[in-house]
Design a protein around this motif. Structure first.
Motif, PDB file in Angstrom:
ATOM      1  N   ALA A   1     -25.027  13.106  -9.871  1.00 10.89           N
ATOM      2  CA  ALA A   1     -26.080  12.188  -9.412  1.00 10.89           C
ATOM      3  C   ALA A   1     -25.888  11.747  -7.978  1.00 10.89           C
ATOM      4  CB  ALA A   1     -26.110  10.955 -10.320  1.00 10.89           C
ATOM      5  N   ALA A   2     -24.929  12.339  -7.250  1.00  5.66           N
ATOM      6  CA  ALA A   2     -24.577  11.825  -5.924  1.00  5.66           C
ATOM      7  C   ALA A   2     -25.734  11.917  -4.942  1.00  5.66           C
ATOM      8  CB  ALA A   2     -23.362  12.586  -5.384  1.00  5.66           C
ATOM      9  N   ARG A   3     -26.478  13.011  -4.957  1.00  3.96           N
ATOM     10  CA  ARG A   3     -27.588  13.142  -4.011  1.00  3.96           C
ATOM     11  C   ARG A   3     -28.710  12.147  -4.329  1.00  3.96           C
ATOM     12  NH1 ARG A   3     -28.576  19.132  -1.555  1.00  3.96           N
ATOM     13  NH2 ARG A   3     -26.424  19.491  -0.863  1.00  3.96           N
ATOM     14  N   ALA A   4     -28.971  11.945  -5.611  1.00  4.07           N
ATOM     15  CA  ALA A   4     -29.970  10.938  -5.977  1.00  4.07           C
ATOM     16  C   ALA A   4     -29.496   9.540  -5.587  1.00  4.07           C
ATOM     17  CB  ALA A   4     -30.249  11.006  -7.475  1.00  4.07           C
ATOM     18  N   VAL A   5     -28.199   9.297  -5.695  1.00  7.66           N
ATOM     19  CA  VAL A   5     -27.648   8.011  -5.263  1.00  7.66           C
ATOM     20  C   VAL A   5     -27.837   7.831  -3.762  1.00  7.66           C
ATOM     21  CG1 VAL A   5     -25.480   6.742  -4.945  1.00  7.66           C
ATOM     22  CG2 VAL A   5     -25.996   7.775  -7.144  1.00  7.66           C
ATOM     23  N   ASP A   6     -27.600   8.883  -2.989  1.00  9.30           N
ATOM     24  CA  ASP A   6     -27.789   8.794  -1.541  1.00  9.30           C
ATOM     25  C   ASP A   6     -29.246   8.524  -1.181  1.00  9.30           C
ATOM     26  OD1 ASP A   6     -25.139   9.178  -1.032  1.00  9.30           O
ATOM     27  OD2 ASP A   6     -25.291  11.316  -0.629  1.00  9.30           O
ATOM     28  N   VAL A   7     -30.172   9.196  -1.885  1.00 12.32           N
ATOM     29  CA  VAL A   7     -31.597   8.964  -1.625  1.00 12.32           C
ATOM     30  C   VAL A   7     -31.965   7.521  -1.958  1.00 12.32           C
ATOM     31  CG1 VAL A   7     -33.926   9.590  -2.358  1.00 12.32           C
ATOM     32  CG2 VAL A   7     -32.244  11.375  -1.940  1.00 12.32           C
ATOM     33  N   HIS A   8     -31.487   7.032  -3.081  1.00 10.39           N
ATOM     34  CA  HIS A   8     -31.794   5.665  -3.498  1.00 10.39           C
ATOM     35  C   HIS A   8     -31.191   4.652  -2.525  1.00 10.39           C
ATOM     36  CE1 HIS A   8     -32.034   2.179  -6.279  1.00 10.39           C
ATOM     37  NE2 HIS A   8     -33.075   2.830  -6.766  1.00 10.39           N
TER      38      HIS A   8
ATOM     39  N   SER B   1     -23.111  11.561   1.263  1.00 12.03           N
ATOM     40  CA  SER B   1     -21.840  10.837   1.198  1.00 12.03           C
ATOM     41  C   SER B   1     -20.738  11.756   0.680  1.00 12.03           C
ATOM     42  CB  SER B   1     -21.971   9.609   0.286  1.00 12.03           C
ATOM     43  OG  SER B   1     -22.374  10.005  -1.016  1.00 12.03           O
ATOM     44  N   ALA B   2     -19.491  11.327   0.876  1.00 15.98           N
ATOM     45  CA  ALA B   2     -18.342  12.130   0.460  1.00 15.98           C
ATOM     46  C   ALA B   2     -18.311  12.265  -1.061  1.00 15.98           C
ATOM     47  CB  ALA B   2     -17.042  11.481   0.945  1.00 15.98           C
ATOM     48  N   ARG B   3     -17.787  13.404  -1.544  1.00 16.49           N
ATOM     49  CA  ARG B   3     -17.758  13.673  -2.974  1.00 16.49           C
ATOM     50  C   ARG B   3     -16.380  13.415  -3.591  1.00 16.49           C
ATOM     51  NH1 ARG B   3     -22.326  13.542  -1.762  1.00 16.49           N
ATOM     52  NH2 ARG B   3     -24.016  14.921  -2.449  1.00 16.49           N
ATOM     53  N   ASP B   4     -15.453  12.822  -2.841  1.00 18.15           N
ATOM     54  CA  ASP B   4     -14.165  12.494  -3.433  1.00 18.15           C
ATOM     55  C   ASP B   4     -14.290  11.194  -4.224  1.00 18.15           C
ATOM     56  OD1 ASP B   4     -14.556  10.772  -1.357  1.00 18.15           O
ATOM     57  OD2 ASP B   4     -12.643  11.138  -0.373  1.00 18.15           O
ATOM     58  N   TYR B   5     -13.186  10.790  -4.862  1.00 20.67           N
ATOM     59  CA  TYR B   5     -13.229   9.614  -5.728  1.00 20.67           C
ATOM     60  C   TYR B   5     -13.595   8.364  -4.946  1.00 20.67           C
ATOM     61  CZ  TYR B   5     -11.677   6.000  -8.982  1.00 20.67           C
ATOM     62  OH  TYR B   5     -11.625   4.898  -9.797  1.00 20.67           O
TER      63      TYR B   5
ATOM     64  N   ALA C   1     -16.946   6.238  -5.716  1.00 24.76           N
ATOM     65  CA  ALA C   1     -16.797   4.852  -6.156  1.00 24.76           C
ATOM     66  C   ALA C   1     -17.475   3.886  -5.196  1.00 24.76           C
ATOM     67  CB  ALA C   1     -15.311   4.516  -6.295  1.00 24.76           C
ATOM     68  N   ARG C   2     -17.405   4.178  -3.911  1.00 21.13           N
ATOM     69  CA  ARG C   2     -17.981   3.266  -2.914  1.00 21.13           C
ATOM     70  C   ARG C   2     -19.508   3.366  -2.882  1.00 21.13           C
ATOM     71  NH1 ARG C   2     -15.539   5.248   0.864  1.00 21.13           N
ATOM     72  NH2 ARG C   2     -17.142   6.657   1.670  1.00 21.13           N
ATOM     73  N   GLU C   3     -20.045   4.574  -2.729  1.00 20.68           N
ATOM     74  CA  GLU C   3     -21.479   4.736  -2.580  1.00 20.68           C
ATOM     75  C   GLU C   3     -22.211   4.648  -3.916  1.00 20.68           C
ATOM     76  OE1 GLU C   3     -23.017   4.869   0.262  1.00 20.68           O
ATOM     77  OE2 GLU C   3     -21.135   4.856   1.407  1.00 20.68           O
TER      78      GLU C   3
END
Length: 381
Positions: A182-189, A28-32, A36-38
């Protein structure tokens, strides 16, 4: 998207064409907006981490040290910062922005010596205006078509904007939020949840193919009407959670060939749990506080809660108190002291009771020394 690679091998008997699928992970995108969305909007673990930290840090009251009009104005400002919010509500939003964006902004309204107000501004609407030397010289705030510029007085350091940011190793003006780490872990989850939902929508069966063979084992083809009828039966009778467990009735010449992987083969459930623990690690929240199974780092909930306050909440609250003190001093007067009132925290009650007992039993200390060690004021004689 899956990138398809065609590999053609030439052999003596002719050509062998093999189709390989080489999946590339999509993040997912790494901007704000993307974080916030993902993260906060669609992931229960990240949402709970942000709420836990923001609410816990906002629940720690500020203790204003000093006497006079400046200290009284600071107490009134922190208790009721604006007509719409109480002090803890304002700080909850401020700390929430820090966790999601890595940056938090407060605006101070009013003139020196007059009535002031505090408002939290959205980080995605703020832009740092650097000086020729690279230091922040001001900020620009955009809301729709409105544009406001806040400058900083270089001599006194007075500014209507408090910009507090978390450490970022490669950016001079903006902070890095825990949610980005934590963005990549959030995407996996999130992807694991979407996969489970899609599996339920398809009667909890792995993907596969219906193979048509003739009676003699040779190739066979369905007519157009047979194809449409079979497709309609699969969509209406065997798809969706309501059709889970319904047996697939195959006519002569049809054979079902599974093509997907089962959750056990993909270790799907354990991957989601590891992703959830990685999200909690990035935020500094003990997994036990989130109800995540399989984590035995702490022997009980009380120890996990104490570690959460000691390692995550209190450092953030102290940093906020120090930043606000330096920011408010040019407006409310020198000598203003702002600290976190940790004595009011129920989570530290056991430590506080043990400290009081230890100091009280120290017979080599006078009463005045004991009161000073405990942070109490001296008794007037």
């Amino acid at each position: 998207m899956l990138r398809k690679l065609l590999r053609i091998e030439r052999k003596a008997a002719g050509r062998l064409v093999a189709l390989d699928t080489m999946p590339h992970a999509r993040w997912s995108a790494r901007d704000y907006a993307g974080l916030a969305r993902e993260g906060y909007g669609r992931n229960a673990v990240a949402y709970r981490c942000v709420r836990l930290i923001a609410e816990a840090a906002a629940s720690i009251p500020f203790a204003v040290r000093g006497e006079g009009g400046g200290a009284d104005a600071a107490r009134a400002l922190l208790a009721r910062p604006n007509p719409d919010e109480a002090g803890h509500e304002l700080m909850e939003g401020f700390h929430g922005h820090l966790q999601v964006a890595g940056n938090g902004y407060l605006e101070l309204t009013g003139e020196a010596g007059g009535t002031h107000g505090l408002f939290a501004l959205r980080p995605d609407r703020m832009r740092v205006l650097p000086s020729p030397k690279g230091w922040a010289d001001g900020w620009e705030y955009r809301a729709g078509h409105e544009r406001r510029v806040f400058s900083r007085d270089r001599a006194s350091g007075r500014s209507a904007i408090l910009h507090m940011r978390l450490f970022h190793p490669t950016d001079d003006h903006y902070g890095q939020p825990p949610l980005e780490a934590a963005a990549r872990a959030v995407d996996v989850h999130n992807a694991g949840g979407a996969w489970a939902k899609a599996l339920l929508d398809n009667a909890a069966r792995p993907s596969g193919a219906l193979v048509v063979t003739s009676r003699d084992g040779g190739e066979a083809r369905l007519t157009e009407s047979q194809y449409e009828r079979l497709k309609g039966e699969l969509e209406t009778l065997h798809a969706g959670p309501g059709n889970a467990g319904r047996p697939l009735l195959l006519e002569g010449g049809l054979d079902w060939k599974p093509m997907g992987h089962s959750p056990q083969e993909m270790d799907f459930i354990e991957a989601r749990r590891e992703a959830a623990r990685e999200i909690a690690l990035a935020f500094g929240v003990p997994p036990m506080l989130l109800g995540l199974p399989g984590d035995n780092t702490y022997s009980n909930y009380r120890e996990a809660n104490l570690a959460f306050y000691r390692q995550t909440v209190l450092p953030l609250a102290r940093k906020t108190a120090g930043a606000m003190q330096r920011w408010l001093e040019p407006w409310l007067g020198e000598g203003l002291g702002l600290e976190t009132d940790e004595e009011a925290l129920p989570a530290l009650s056991d430590e506080r009771a043990a400290r009081w007992q230890r100091v009280g039993e120290a017979g080599f200390l006078t009463d005045a020394e004991k009161r000073a060690l405990l942070g109490l004021e001296e008794i007037a004689r």
